[in-house]
Scaffold this motif. Structure first.
Motif, PDB file in Angstrom:
ATOM      1  N   CYS A 143       0.845  -1.193   0.000  1.00 34.95           N
ATOM      2  CA  CYS A 143       0.000   0.000   0.000  1.00 34.95           C
ATOM      3  C   CYS A 143       0.889   1.255   0.000  1.00 34.95           C
ATOM      4  O   CYS A 143       1.774   1.373   0.846  1.00 34.95           O
ATOM      5  CB  CYS A 143      -0.891  -0.015   1.230  1.00 34.95           C
ATOM      6  SG  CYS A 143      -1.829   1.501   1.450  1.00 34.95           S
ATOM      7  N   HIS A 172       0.111   4.145   0.927  1.00 35.08           N
ATOM      8  CA  HIS A 172      -0.197   5.015   2.071  1.00 35.08           C
ATOM      9  C   HIS A 172       0.413   4.490   3.364  1.00 35.08           C
ATOM     10  O   HIS A 172       1.033   5.231   4.110  1.00 35.08           O
ATOM     11  CB  HIS A 172      -1.719   5.146   2.243  1.00 35.08           C
ATOM     12  CG  HIS A 172      -2.386   5.770   1.059  1.00 35.08           C
ATOM     13  ND1 HIS A 172      -1.928   6.918   0.460  1.00 35.08           N
ATOM     14  CD2 HIS A 172      -3.474   5.375   0.339  1.00 35.08           C
ATOM     15  CE1 HIS A 172      -2.701   7.218  -0.568  1.00 35.08           C
ATOM     16  NE2 HIS A 172      -3.638   6.300  -0.675  1.00 35.08           N
ATOM     17  N   CYS A 173       0.227   3.190   3.649  1.00 35.34           N
ATOM     18  CA  CYS A 173       0.646   2.680   4.965  1.00 35.34           C
ATOM     19  C   CYS A 173       1.690   1.568   4.858  1.00 35.34           C
ATOM     20  O   CYS A 173       2.159   1.074   5.885  1.00 35.34           O
ATOM     21  CB  CYS A 173      -0.577   2.171   5.729  1.00 35.34           C
ATOM     22  SG  CYS A 173      -1.279   0.668   5.017  1.00 35.34           S
ATOM     23  N   CYS A 201      -5.386  -3.219   1.446  1.00 38.80           N
ATOM     24  CA  CYS A 201      -4.398  -3.434   2.503  1.00 38.80           C
ATOM     25  C   CYS A 201      -5.131  -3.695   3.821  1.00 38.80           C
ATOM     26  O   CYS A 201      -6.344  -3.496   3.909  1.00 38.80           O
ATOM     27  CB  CYS A 201      -3.471  -2.218   2.604  1.00 38.80           C
ATOM     28  SG  CYS A 201      -4.197  -0.838   3.505  1.00 38.80           S
ATOM     29  N   ALA A 224      -5.315  -1.945   6.395  1.00 38.14           N
ATOM     30  CA  ALA A 224      -5.979  -0.728   6.883  1.00 38.14           C
ATOM     31  C   ALA A 224      -7.131  -0.319   5.965  1.00 38.14           C
ATOM     32  O   ALA A 224      -7.680   0.775   6.108  1.00 38.14           O
ATOM     33  CB  ALA A 224      -4.970   0.403   6.998  1.00 38.14           C
ATOM     34  N   HIS A 244      -7.161   0.497   2.795  1.00 40.66           N
ATOM     35  CA  HIS A 244      -6.935   1.352   1.621  1.00 40.66           C
ATOM     36  C   HIS A 244      -7.149   0.480   0.385  1.00 40.66           C
ATOM     37  O   HIS A 244      -6.697  -0.666   0.351  1.00 40.66           O
ATOM     38  CB  HIS A 244      -5.512   1.931   1.625  1.00 40.66           C
ATOM     39  CG  HIS A 244      -5.236   2.822   2.794  1.00 40.66           C
ATOM     40  ND1 HIS A 244      -4.226   2.574   3.693  1.00 40.66           N
ATOM     41  CD2 HIS A 244      -5.858   3.947   3.217  1.00 40.66           C
ATOM     42  CE1 HIS A 244      -4.224   3.525   4.627  1.00 40.66           C
ATOM     43  NE2 HIS A 244      -5.213   4.365   4.361  1.00 40.66           N
TER      44      HIS A 244
HETATM   45 ZN   LIG Z   1      -2.836   0.966   3.478  1.00 38.42          ZN
END
Ligand SMILES: [Zn+2]
Length: 296
Positions: free
Chosen positions: A23, A25-26, A40, A42, A44
């Motif tokens: 991912c 983002h994270c 993912c 989280a 996303h």
């Molecule tokens: Zn993520």
């Protein structure tokens, strides 16, 4: 219909190579969901594009607007003409000793542009070896990946992503190609499997010198080669290099394509560009430096 096939084929490849993509983002591991999204832990979510590529940039595009569809289509025509053929053969020779020894042979083309070179390499490797092969073409420019994904390349996934934060798991590639494109050596070190190799190509001092002479009245317009090589050696002290040289005649529309694709022409005076456009033929010098670095 073709787009649907590309998307399904990409999804099939992704199920075989689960956990390769992260991912943006994270940095959590992405998994393919039933609706062809990459998700993912989280939550996303990144939808696999219609043409089957992965949009994993995770931030707005900040590259040059010059890198548009038209540029990448011009670049592809130059490739199809055979301009990069000597270079491609040299790269293939560097890959040859590796292919028989691997369980799964994983190549990343970092800054793949419109992807012709990676697609050609993978298709030749697929016919030459029984080892399973996976190619991943990564580029920051969406138009590059969009153009790349529309060719029906076997065993290859295309991904829009950032070289500084490549959305791929650590140690997941045996070879990283970095062809006439910016580098990010910390990323390359992270991504290479033990014993992996990075193959970088940069322009040599005489690359397209006729074009530089016509554009700027000076064939010595610097190519940043020496500094690039020093940075490479700092990052990969165990390395070897070779030079690939030759000459090639460009004719008619191909001269236009060359001017469209090369950043060399972007700051040239309009009068010089017009004069080159009027030429029916242009003989140019090919000069590339290929350097192969070994990971720890
Ligand atoms: Zn993520």
């Amino acid at each position: 219909m073709l787009e649907l096939n590309r998307k399904i084929r990409a999804a099939q490849l992704l199920t075989l190579h689960d956990a390769l993509f992260l991912c943006p983002h994270c940095r959590g591991t992405l998994h393919l969901s039933d609706d062809h999204s990459m998700v993912c832990p989280a939550n996303h979510r990144f939808d696999l594009a219609r043409d089957g590529y992965l949009p994993l940039l995770g931030r707005p595009y900040t590259g040059s607007e010059r890198y548009d569809r038209e540029l990448f289509i011009a670049r592809r025509r130059v490739h199809q003409f055979g301009f990069f053929q000597p270079l491609q053969e040299a790269i293939e020779q560097e890959l040859r000793p590796l292919t028989s020894a691997c369980q799964l042979y994983r190549l990343l083309d970092a800054g793949c542009g419109e992807g012709s070179l990676l697609a050609d390499l993978i298709s030749r490797l697929v016919t030459r070896t029984e080892a399973p092969i996976l190619g991943v073409g990564l580029d920051l420019a969406k138009d590059a990946i969009l153009t790349a994904a529309k060719q029906d390349a076997a065993s290859t996934l295309w991904c829009v992503g950032d070289l500084a934060a490549v959305p791929c798991a650590s140690q997941s590639f045996d070879v990283i190609l970095n062809i006439l494109s910016p580098s990010n050596y910390p990323s390359f070190h992270r991504l290479l499997a033990p014993g992996g190799q990075v193959i970088k190509v940069m322009p040599g001092p005489h690359y397209l010198q006729e074009l530089r002479q016509l554009l700027y009245g000076d064939h010595t317009v610097p190519m940043k080669g020496t500094a690039s090589m020093a940075r490479f050696r700092d990052a990969f002290p165990v390395c070897r290099q070779r030079r690939i040289t030759g000459r090639m005649v460009l004719e008619g529309p191909l001269i236009h394509d060359m001017l469209r694709m090369t950043p060399l022409a972007w700051r040239a005076p309009a009068a010089a560009l017009e004069a080159i456009h009027r030429l029916g033929q242009l003989e140019v010098t090919l000069d590339w430096v290929l350097v192969v670095g070994q990971s720890n």
